[in-house]
Scaffold this motif. Structure first.
Motif, mmCIF file in Angstrom:
data_model
loop_
_atom_site.group_PDB
_atom_site.id
_atom_site.type_symbol
_atom_site.label_atom_id
_atom_site.label_comp_id
_atom_site.label_asym_id
_atom_site.label_seq_id
_atom_site.Cartn_x
_atom_site.Cartn_y
_atom_site.Cartn_z
ATOM 1 N N UNK A 168 30.871 35.392 7.553
ATOM 2 C CA UNK A 168 30.781 34.646 8.816
ATOM 3 C C UNK A 168 31.450 33.281 8.668
ATOM 4 N N UNK A 169 31.152 32.614 7.555
ATOM 5 C CA UNK A 169 31.677 31.251 7.367
ATOM 6 C C UNK A 169 32.314 31.141 5.987
ATOM 7 N N UNK A 170 33.488 30.508 5.951
ATOM 8 C CA UNK A 170 34.151 30.256 4.669
ATOM 9 C C UNK A 170 34.462 28.763 4.562
ATOM 10 N N UNK A 171 34.075 28.177 3.444
ATOM 11 C CA UNK A 171 34.410 26.772 3.170
ATOM 12 C C UNK A 171 35.395 26.765 2.012
ATOM 13 N N UNK A 172 36.493 26.038 2.171
ATOM 14 C CA UNK A 172 37.487 25.946 1.092
ATOM 15 C C UNK A 172 37.298 24.622 0.361
ATOM 16 N N UNK A 173 36.979 24.701 -0.940
ATOM 17 C CA UNK A 173 36.880 23.498 -1.763
ATOM 18 C C UNK A 173 35.452 23.171 -2.135
ATOM 19 N N UNK A 174 35.152 23.280 -3.458
ATOM 20 C CA UNK A 174 33.794 22.962 -3.919
ATOM 21 C C UNK A 174 33.759 21.595 -4.580
ATOM 22 N N UNK A 175 34.129 20.577 -3.803
ATOM 23 C CA UNK A 175 33.881 19.195 -4.200
ATOM 24 C C UNK A 175 32.547 18.785 -3.576
ATOM 25 N N UNK A 179 44.381 34.207 -15.861
ATOM 26 C CA UNK A 179 44.006 35.252 -16.819
ATOM 27 C C UNK A 179 44.356 36.654 -16.325
ATOM 28 N N UNK A 180 43.941 36.925 -15.073
ATOM 29 C CA UNK A 180 44.097 38.296 -14.589
ATOM 30 C C UNK A 180 44.356 38.233 -13.082
ATOM 31 N N UNK A 181 45.535 37.726 -12.697
ATOM 32 C CA UNK A 181 45.756 37.419 -11.278
ATOM 33 C C UNK A 181 45.625 38.634 -10.362
ATOM 34 N N UNK A 182 45.011 38.398 -9.227
ATOM 35 C CA UNK A 182 44.770 39.502 -8.290
ATOM 36 C C UNK A 182 44.748 38.920 -6.884
ATOM 37 N N UNK A 183 45.409 39.580 -5.977
ATOM 38 C CA UNK A 183 45.394 39.124 -4.579
ATOM 39 C C UNK A 183 44.130 39.662 -3.908
ATOM 40 N N UNK A 184 43.562 38.866 -3.034
ATOM 41 C CA UNK A 184 42.348 39.314 -2.327
ATOM 42 C C UNK A 184 42.383 38.715 -0.935
ATOM 43 N N UNK A 185 41.974 39.466 0.053
ATOM 44 C CA UNK A 185 41.907 38.880 1.393
ATOM 45 C C UNK A 185 40.652 39.339 2.111
ATOM 46 N N UNK A 186 40.156 38.471 2.961
ATOM 47 C CA UNK A 186 38.966 38.819 3.733
ATOM 48 C C UNK A 186 39.026 38.096 5.075
ATOM 49 N N UNK A 187 38.170 38.518 5.985
ATOM 50 C CA UNK A 187 38.107 37.877 7.317
ATOM 51 C C UNK A 187 36.929 36.908 7.375
ATOM 52 N N UNK A 188 37.061 35.888 8.195
ATOM 53 C CA UNK A 188 35.884 35.069 8.504
ATOM 54 C C UNK A 188 36.023 34.537 9.920
ATOM 55 N N UNK A 189 34.867 34.167 10.474
ATOM 56 C CA UNK A 189 34.878 33.663 11.865
ATOM 57 C C UNK A 189 35.065 32.158 11.920
ATOM 58 N N UNK A 190 34.409 31.482 10.974
ATOM 59 C CA UNK A 190 34.446 30.018 10.941
ATOM 60 C C UNK A 190 35.064 29.606 9.611
ATOM 61 N N UNK A 191 35.976 28.652 9.688
ATOM 62 C CA UNK A 191 36.664 28.230 8.471
ATOM 63 C C UNK A 191 36.601 26.703 8.380
ATOM 64 N N UNK A 192 36.166 26.219 7.228
ATOM 65 C CA UNK A 192 36.101 24.763 7.036
ATOM 66 C C UNK A 192 36.986 24.394 5.864
#
Ligand SMILES: Cc1cc2nc3c(=O)[nH]c(=O)nc-3n(C[C@H](O)[C@H](O)[C@H](O)COP(=O)(O)OP(=O)(O)OC[C@H]3O[C@@H](n4cnc5c(N)ncnc54)[C@H](O)[C@@H]3O)c2cc1C
Length: 380
Positions: free
Chosen positions: A8-15, A198-211
């Motif tokens: 539902x919600x994705x936040x980019x950056x764990x500062x 180490x072991x690069x891999x592409x990944x994608x997902x959907x979200x409704x809210x993005x911060x």
């Protein structure tokens, strides 16, 4: 990262700010079956701006009345002290002295008025004798005492936020570098590169809210969101700040700040200390073109000269390079200081997207207030 294909919600950056945001959102949506993920490119949280700062809990003295910085600093300070007490985060309300010469006394009074307009009502003006009693090694004619300024162990603070958020069901995903974001109908498609080294891999997902709370990379994330008009993304200026440790015993019991010079990008080279009472001086301000944390040891002389205006016995040999940080500034060299910029749909026209730009000082102090500000604006 789990193999879910939507959150539902994705936040980019764990500062400090991203972590405070997921914690606040997790509280808001507690027991509501809302999925929240926080993505971090590094192996752990808080490895960038949030671990390269003065670790000062600011009172809210300097920022223009009515600005987001003023409002969120003053509210955030109270929230932060309560959080530290409630969750056992190391901190000390040691107070700060802004010291001035007679020629700066009028400006000091103006600073006090500005603080009052921001709701900081506990400042006290001191004369030379009163100052001498508190800090005998300082040479100044007058000072402003701010009892609500303090210091915090920022790593423990972030650790507490992550722990609390995870207990409320937030998923923390380290080694997850966001590369690009597409917008489709009412969802974002977030493209990540996992485990790059180490072991690069592409990944994608959907979200409704993005911060977007990516600190120094907030602008580059914004550039990668397909639907964001490029002219809404503010310019980013890197402004480096170096710190030098003091080799001797710490002679101070308060944080000591000089008067801020008009139109400089920082608060002046001040004396601050960490929770183990190690005294350090900094940060200076230097606009740079790239991220580089190297410190020129020869700067010790410049630092000592500046510090000697209030601590006359200091010598360059008393200082050794410690660490540096880079401020994500929105104002360039010589320009007036810019406010935090928290952009919602009204700014960029993209529903469900909130972006944080220019999260320099007092972002650590204000983090919980910023998080509330954002949580109030997220609607699922
Ligand atoms: C020299 C200096 C002194 C300061 N002193 C103080 C002070 O005393 N008191 C105070 O209140 N504030 C202070 N600040 C400000 C405070 O440190 C910041 O406002 C705060 O730490 C910003 O937190 P953040 O979460 O926005 O940024 P960050 O801590 O940088 O977090 C952003 C995170 O996003 C991640 N990221 C970036 N790009 C991607 C991507 N593509 N994919 C996934 N993850 C990504 C990064 O790895 C990083 O962990 C100071 C700042 C500096 C530079």
């Amino acid at each position: 990262m789990s193999s879910r294909d939507s959150f539902d919600i994705c936040v980019i950056g764990a500062g400090a700010i991203g972590l405070a945001v997921v914690y606040e959102l997790a509280k808001k949506y507690k027991n509501q079956d809302v999925s929240i993920v926080i993505l971090e490119q590094e192996s752990s949280f808080g490895q960038h701006v949030s671990s390269r700062n003065s670790e000062v809990i600011h009172a809210g003295i300097y920022y223009p009345a009515g600005s987001l910085k003023a409002e969120l600093c003053v509210t955030g300070k109270e929230l932060l002290y309560s959080h530290c007490v409630q969750f056992g985060v190391a901190h000390q309300k040691i107070g700060k002295l802004i010291v001035a010469k007679n020629s700066e006394a009028e400006a000091l009074i103006q600073l006090k008025k500005n603080a009052i307009a921001n709701g900081v009502l506990d400042l006290q003006l001191l004369n030379r004798a009163e100052l001498q009693k508190l800090e005998p090694h300082i040479d100044a004619d007058t000072a402003l005492h701010s009892p609500s300024t303090g210091i915090i162990d920022s790593h423990s603070y972030m650790q507490s936020l992550l722990h609390l958020a995870e207990n409320l069901g937030v998923q923390f995903s380290p080694y997850s570098r966001v590369e690009k974001i597409d917008t489709h109908a009412n969802a974002f498609v977030v493209h990540c590169l996992l485990d790059e080294n180490r072991n690069p891999e592409q990944y994608q997902f959907n979200c409704q809210q993005l911060i977007n709370a990516a600190g120094l990379e907030a602008q580059s994330i914004a550039q990668s969101v397909s639907s964001v008009p490029k002219n809404t993304i503010p310019n980013l200026h890197y402004c480096k700040g170096d710190y030098f440790d003091y080799r001797g015993r710490n002679p101070f019991s308060h944080l000591i700040y000089p008067m801020p010079e008009a139109n400089t990008a920082g608060l002046g080279i001040h004396a601050t200390m960490d929770m183990s009472s190690q005294l350090k001086f900094g940060p200076d301000t230097e606009y740079v073109d790239k991220i580089d944390f190297e410190i020129d040891g020869n700067k010790a002389r410049v630092f000592a000269k500046s510090i000697s205006s209030y601590f006359p016995t200091i010598e360059a040999g008393d200082l050794k390079p410690a660490y540096s940080g880079i401020r994500p500034k929105l104002s360039g060299l010589g320009e007036a200081a810019a406010d935090f910029e928290i952009q919602e749909e009204s700014a960029h026209g993209v529903p469900g997207l909130i972006q944080l730009f220019g999260m320099e000082s007092p972002g650590l102090t204000a983090s919980l207030a910023i998080a509330r500000h954002i949580a109030d604006r997220v609607e699922l």
